[in-house]
Design an enzyme around this catalytic site. Structure first.
Site, PDB file in Angstrom:
ATOM      1  N   PRO A   1      -3.139  -3.881  -2.785  1.00  0.00           N
ATOM      2  CA  PRO A   1      -3.277  -3.500  -1.378  1.00  0.00           C
ATOM      3  C   PRO A   1      -4.694  -3.008  -1.077  1.00  0.00           C
ATOM      4  CG  PRO A   1      -2.185  -1.765  -2.610  1.00  0.00           C
ATOM      5  CD  PRO A   1      -2.490  -2.840  -3.592  1.00  0.00           C
ATOM      6  N   GLU A   2      -5.385  -3.713  -0.210  1.00  0.00           N
ATOM      7  CA  GLU A   2      -6.769  -3.339   0.102  1.00  0.00           C
ATOM      8  C   GLU A   2      -6.842  -1.966   0.777  1.00  0.00           C
ATOM      9  OE1 GLU A   2      -5.483  -6.326   0.625  1.00  0.00           O
ATOM     10  OE2 GLU A   2      -6.671  -7.531  -0.770  1.00  0.00           O
TER      11      GLU A   2
ATOM     12  N   CYS B   1      10.156   1.444   2.040  1.00  0.00           N
ATOM     13  CA  CYS B   1      11.013   0.335   2.482  1.00  0.00           C
ATOM     14  C   CYS B   1      12.478   0.748   2.541  1.00  0.00           C
ATOM     15  CB  CYS B   1      10.805  -0.892   1.609  1.00  0.00           C
ATOM     16  SG  CYS B   1      10.936  -0.534  -0.134  1.00  0.00           S
TER      17      CYS B   1
ATOM     18  N   GLU C   1      10.552  -8.795  -1.837  1.00  0.00           N
ATOM     19  CA  GLU C   1      11.106  -7.472  -1.525  1.00  0.00           C
ATOM     20  C   GLU C   1      10.497  -7.060  -0.197  1.00  0.00           C
ATOM     21  OE1 GLU C   1      11.376  -3.929  -0.755  1.00  0.00           O
ATOM     22  OE2 GLU C   1      10.285  -3.379  -2.579  1.00  0.00           O
ATOM     23  N   LEU C   2      11.288  -7.204   0.865  1.00  0.00           N
ATOM     24  CA  LEU C   2      10.726  -7.079   2.217  1.00  0.00           C
ATOM     25  C   LEU C   2      11.226  -5.797   2.882  1.00  0.00           C
ATOM     26  CD1 LEU C   2      11.036 -10.867   3.089  1.00  0.00           C
ATOM     27  CD2 LEU C   2       9.196  -9.660   1.916  1.00  0.00           C
TER      28      LEU C   2
ATOM     29  N   GLY D   1       6.416  -6.484   0.935  1.00  0.00           N
ATOM     30  CA  GLY D   1       5.732  -6.206   2.197  1.00  0.00           C
ATOM     31  C   GLY D   1       6.669  -6.459   3.355  1.00  0.00           C
ATOM     32  N   SER D   2       6.118  -6.865   4.476  1.00  0.00           N
ATOM     33  CA  SER D   2       6.933  -6.972   5.687  1.00  0.00           C
ATOM     34  C   SER D   2       7.728  -8.283   5.731  1.00  0.00           C
ATOM     35  CB  SER D   2       6.040  -6.870   6.926  1.00  0.00           C
ATOM     36  OG  SER D   2       5.118  -7.925   6.933  1.00  0.00           O
TER      37      SER D   2
ATOM     38  N   LYS E   1      -2.844  -9.532  -6.391  1.00  0.00           N
ATOM     39  CA  LYS E   1      -3.686  -9.078  -5.280  1.00  0.00           C
ATOM     40  C   LYS E   1      -3.076  -7.757  -4.829  1.00  0.00           C
ATOM     41  CE  LYS E   1      -3.385  -9.527  -0.964  1.00  0.00           C
ATOM     42  NZ  LYS E   1      -3.626  -8.087  -0.657  1.00  0.00           N
TER      43      LYS E   1
ATOM     44  N   TRP F   1       0.791  -1.227   0.000  1.00  0.00           N
ATOM     45  CA  TRP F   1       0.000   0.000   0.000  1.00  0.00           C
ATOM     46  C   TRP F   1       0.826   1.280   0.000  1.00  0.00           C
ATOM     47  CZ3 TRP F   1       1.835   2.290   4.294  1.00  0.00           C
ATOM     48  CH2 TRP F   1       2.266   1.458   5.333  1.00  0.00           C
ATOM     49  N   ASN F   2       2.134   1.191   0.207  1.00  0.00           N
ATOM     50  CA  ASN F   2       2.895   2.448   0.383  1.00  0.00           C
ATOM     51  C   ASN F   2       3.176   3.174  -0.927  1.00  0.00           C
ATOM     52  OD1 ASN F   2       4.646   0.360  -0.277  1.00  0.00           O
ATOM     53  ND2 ASN F   2       6.353   1.227   0.861  1.00  0.00           N
TER      54      ASN F   2
HETATM   55  P1  NAD Z   1       1.564  -6.304   7.479  1.00  0.00           P
HETATM   56  O1  NAD Z   1       2.776  -7.121   7.744  1.00  0.00           O
HETATM   57  O2  NAD Z   1       0.283  -6.703   8.073  1.00  0.00           O
HETATM   58  O3  NAD Z   1       1.300  -6.225   5.890  1.00  0.00           O
HETATM   59  C1  NAD Z   1       2.292  -5.836   4.982  1.00  0.00           C
HETATM   60  C2  NAD Z   1       1.719  -6.026   3.573  1.00  0.00           C
HETATM   61  O4  NAD Z   1       1.521  -7.410   3.321  1.00  0.00           O
HETATM   62  C3  NAD Z   1       0.344  -5.402   3.357  1.00  0.00           C
HETATM   63  O5  NAD Z   1       0.302  -4.893   2.036  1.00  0.00           O
HETATM   64  C4  NAD Z   1      -0.637  -6.562   3.536  1.00  0.00           C
HETATM   65  O6  NAD Z   1      -1.817  -6.405   2.770  1.00  0.00           O
HETATM   66  C5  NAD Z   1       0.160  -7.714   3.018  1.00  0.00           C
HETATM   67  N1  NAD Z   1      -0.125  -8.975   3.671  1.00  0.00           N
HETATM   68  C6  NAD Z   1      -0.259  -9.191   5.005  1.00  0.00           C
HETATM   69  N2  NAD Z   1      -0.469 -10.503   5.248  1.00  0.00           N
HETATM   70  C7  NAD Z   1      -0.466 -11.121   4.027  1.00  0.00           C
HETATM   71  C8  NAD Z   1      -0.611 -12.465   3.607  1.00  0.00           C
HETATM   72  N3  NAD Z   1      -0.755 -13.481   4.483  1.00  0.00           N
HETATM   73  N4  NAD Z   1      -0.571 -12.721   2.271  1.00  0.00           N
HETATM   74  C9  NAD Z   1      -0.379 -11.742   1.364  1.00  0.00           C
HETATM   75  N5  NAD Z   1      -0.224 -10.460   1.708  1.00  0.00           N
HETATM   76  C10 NAD Z   1      -0.256 -10.153   3.023  1.00  0.00           C
HETATM   77  O7  NAD Z   1       1.944  -4.844   7.901  1.00  0.00           O
HETATM   78  P2  NAD Z   1       1.242  -3.452   7.655  1.00  0.00           P
HETATM   79  O8  NAD Z   1       0.777  -2.901   8.962  1.00  0.00           O
HETATM   80  O9  NAD Z   1       0.282  -3.486   6.526  1.00  0.00           O
HETATM   81  O10 NAD Z   1       2.491  -2.639   7.176  1.00  0.00           O
HETATM   82  C11 NAD Z   1       3.616  -2.404   7.997  1.00  0.00           C
HETATM   83  C12 NAD Z   1       4.760  -3.279   7.627  1.00  0.00           C
HETATM   84  O11 NAD Z   1       4.680  -3.633   6.260  1.00  0.00           O
HETATM   85  C13 NAD Z   1       6.060  -2.541   7.781  1.00  0.00           C
HETATM   86  O12 NAD Z   1       6.755  -3.043   8.887  1.00  0.00           O
HETATM   87  C14 NAD Z   1       6.823  -2.796   6.507  1.00  0.00           C
HETATM   88  O13 NAD Z   1       7.889  -3.661   6.733  1.00  0.00           O
HETATM   89  C15 NAD Z   1       5.926  -3.560   5.632  1.00  0.00           C
HETATM   90  N6  NAD Z   1       5.776  -3.001   4.301  1.00  0.00           N
HETATM   91  C16 NAD Z   1       6.835  -3.057   3.485  1.00  0.00           C
HETATM   92  C17 NAD Z   1       6.731  -2.551   2.224  1.00  0.00           C
HETATM   93  C18 NAD Z   1       7.893  -2.590   1.291  1.00  0.00           C
HETATM   94  O14 NAD Z   1       7.926  -1.812   0.369  1.00  0.00           O
HETATM   95  N7  NAD Z   1       8.839  -3.509   1.477  1.00  0.00           N
HETATM   96  C19 NAD Z   1       5.548  -1.990   1.788  1.00  0.00           C
HETATM   97  C20 NAD Z   1       4.452  -1.963   2.665  1.00  0.00           C
HETATM   98  C21 NAD Z   1       4.572  -2.494   3.922  1.00  0.00           C
END
Ligand code: NAD
Length: 476
Positions: free
Chosen positions: A176-177, A283, A249-250, A227-228, A174, A150-151
């Site tokens: 970002p919701e 990130c 890409e975490l 994502g994370s 899929k 989502w960022n």
């Molecule tokens: P989160 O860990 O809940 O989710 C991170 C992302 O992963 C979100 O887009 C979410 O929709 C997706 N996600 C979560 N569980 C999933 C699953 N089981 N299957 C598929 N997708 C899933 O955290 P958050 O509160 O949404 O965001 C904060 C954290 O996310 C931060 O600590 C950061 O590390 C990470 N993040 C990283 C990036 C990046 O560019 N690397 C981008 C967005 C968020």
């Protein structure tokens, strides 16, 4: 008008029909601005079948045809950048100029893939025996499932789409919701650019349910996730058990090393602008600042001066430089970093508080002298907060920079060529930028090492994760 949120399956935009819907909120006002349809199990099956069917013809499409579609996507994206950007500001919160800039700059990914896909080569290996011909072929891996965050909703999704489609794969995304409009807009761009039905499919839902379903489908051959770290590890483990390769890409926790021989003012100016871009929800955001003793006071004073002038507000207001956090859950998350640092004896030099009222606003926050093992200095904050500390020797700074499991991005400032070379070599990081801001261009690889993941999207590496190597040996 906000984006007409839909699924996109087999060339059709779908919504309603009794599907579950999720409210989409404006993070600056808490108002509901849209309803996002979730994919049913039937929708997911339809997307899988469409992607599988389309793969049979798309894999055989000429690179010229793929290139034409990707170029058209870039052209249309630039034409629509103002509308797409405005909707990103509405559902993600970043200032309008940043949102429009994301769309125009990231259109280049489509152009880059359009150019590079015409250069996917194999090779011929000289045979040991006469009459033998040995060929190395690069083939598209198959149907891909991608999960984009989502960022940077436009940036992160377009990279995955153009890498997969340019390589001749088909893809189910899929998005970002929390901030969906840009990914729906992307589906419209590909649709209008003439991409055949089924090559790109877009679904929404409960992230863990959709990812589990798609990764387990025998139709899906490759996973890409941004994502994370914890979610990335879960998905990579699931995919690994099924022998499906991933691009991951975490998160990161980017060190910034400012040497005393650096242009300290320039470093402070660049880092203050970079740190609070997208409210720190980046990130590669600079987060752990190590400043050499003699440069420390000057760097911190200049940085704080910049921070004091940063206008925080709704992204659609003209003078806003930092918007709200993208969703409500990030506010207590950032407050938690401040509380821990405060309790551990750190000094809060600026900010430190949620801004109250409507929206998910948090003050730009600068924390000095948080212990090296504090939450702020060890866990990715992903928000408008940074820690700053002194160092004595470059050895010590490098050791502290490399001390965490993260390895996405690192920044350094020095006028010494010797130091610059040393830092470029020694920092355990997928990307290092020295004396300027140089990440995320279409022609350069983007990806991390260690817990920050593996694989790159961008650069000539962009198709690596979407191609498989086949060896053919033939005797005539
Ligand atoms: P989160 O860990 O809940 O989710 C991170 C992302 O992963 C979100 O887009 C979410 O929709 C997706 N996600 C979560 N569980 C999933 C699953 N089981 N299957 C598929 N997708 C899933 O955290 P958050 O509160 O949404 O965001 C904060 C954290 O996310 C931060 O600590 C950061 O590390 C990470 N993040 C990283 C990036 C990046 O560019 N690397 C981008 C967005 C968020």
């Amino acid at each position: 008008m906000y984006e007409d949120l839909s699924l996109y399956i087999d060339g059709e935009f779908l919504k309603g029909g009794g599907r579950r819907e999720q409210d989409i909120l404006n993070p600056a006002t808490d108002e509901v601005i849209g309803k996002l349809p979730h994919a049913s199990k039937e929708d997911l099956d339809r997307a899988l079948a469409a992607a599988q069917k389309a793969f049979q013809s798309w894999r055989r499409s000429s690179p010229m045809e793929r290139s034409r579609v990707l170029r058209k996507v870039a052209e249309l994206a630039r034409e629509r950048a103002n509308d797409i950007g405005r909707n990103i500001t509405l559902d993600q919160g970043k200032p309008l100029a940043e949102a429009v800039g994301e769309v125009t700059a990231c259109s280049e990914h489509a152009e880059w893939a359009a150019e590079e896909c015409r250069r996917i080569y194999g090779r011929v290996i000289q045979p040991r025996a006469e009459g033998v011909r040995q060929l190395v072929l690069k083939e598209p891996i198959g149907v891909c499932a991608a999960f984009s965050p989502w960022n940077f909703p436009f940036n992160q999704a377009i990279r995955k789409m153009v890498s997969a489609l340019g390589a001749g794969c088909t893809i189910i995304v899929k998005g970002p919701e929390d901030s969906p409009s840009a990914v729906v807009a992307l589906a419209r761009l590909f649709h209008d650019a003439g991409l055949p039905p089924g090559c790109l499919n877009l679904v929404w839902g409960v992230p863990s349910e959709v990812s589990t379903y798609l990764i387990h489908s025998p139709i899906v051959r490759k996973i890409s996730f941004t994502g994370s770290v914890p979610v990335g590890k879960q998905l990579a483990a699931m995919a690994g058990a099924l022998m499906k390769p991933c691009t991951m890409e975490l998160g990161g926790h980017s060190p910034v090393i400012v040497c005393e021989d650096a242009d300290v003012d320039a470093a402070a100016d660049m880092m203050a602008a970079s740190k609070f871009r997208n409210a720190g929800q980046v990130c590669v955001s600079p987060t752990r600042f190590y400043v050499q003793e003699k440069a420390y006071d000057r760097f911190v004073a200049r940085f704080l001066d910049k921070v004091s002038k940063l206008k925080v507000g709704p992204g659609l207001e003209a003078d806003t430089k930092m918007g709200p956090l993208a969703h409500r859950r990030r506010v207590p998350a950032i407050a938690g970093f401040v509380e821990d640092a405060d309790a551990r004896g750190a000094t809060i030099l600026a900010g430190g508080h949620p801004m109250g009222g409507r929206g998910n606003f948090f003050e730009p926050t600068v924390v000095a002298d948080a212990p090296d093992d504090s939450k702020l200095m060890t866990q990715e904050p992903f928000g408008p907060i940074m820690g700053v500390k002194r160092f004595k020797t470059l050895d010590e700074a490098i050791e502290r920079a490399n001390s965490l499991p993260y390895g996405l991005a690192a920044y350094a400032f020095t006028t010494s060529t010797r130091n610059a070379t040393r830092l470029g070599d020694a920092l355990e990081s997928g990307m290092v930028t020295i004396n300027h801001l140089g990440f995320a261009l279409a022609e350069t690889p983007f990806g991390g090492v260690k817990d920050s993941g593996y694989g790159s999207e961008g650069g000539t590496e962009t198709f690596d994760g979407y191609l498989v190597t086949k060896f053919v040996t033939q005797k005539n």
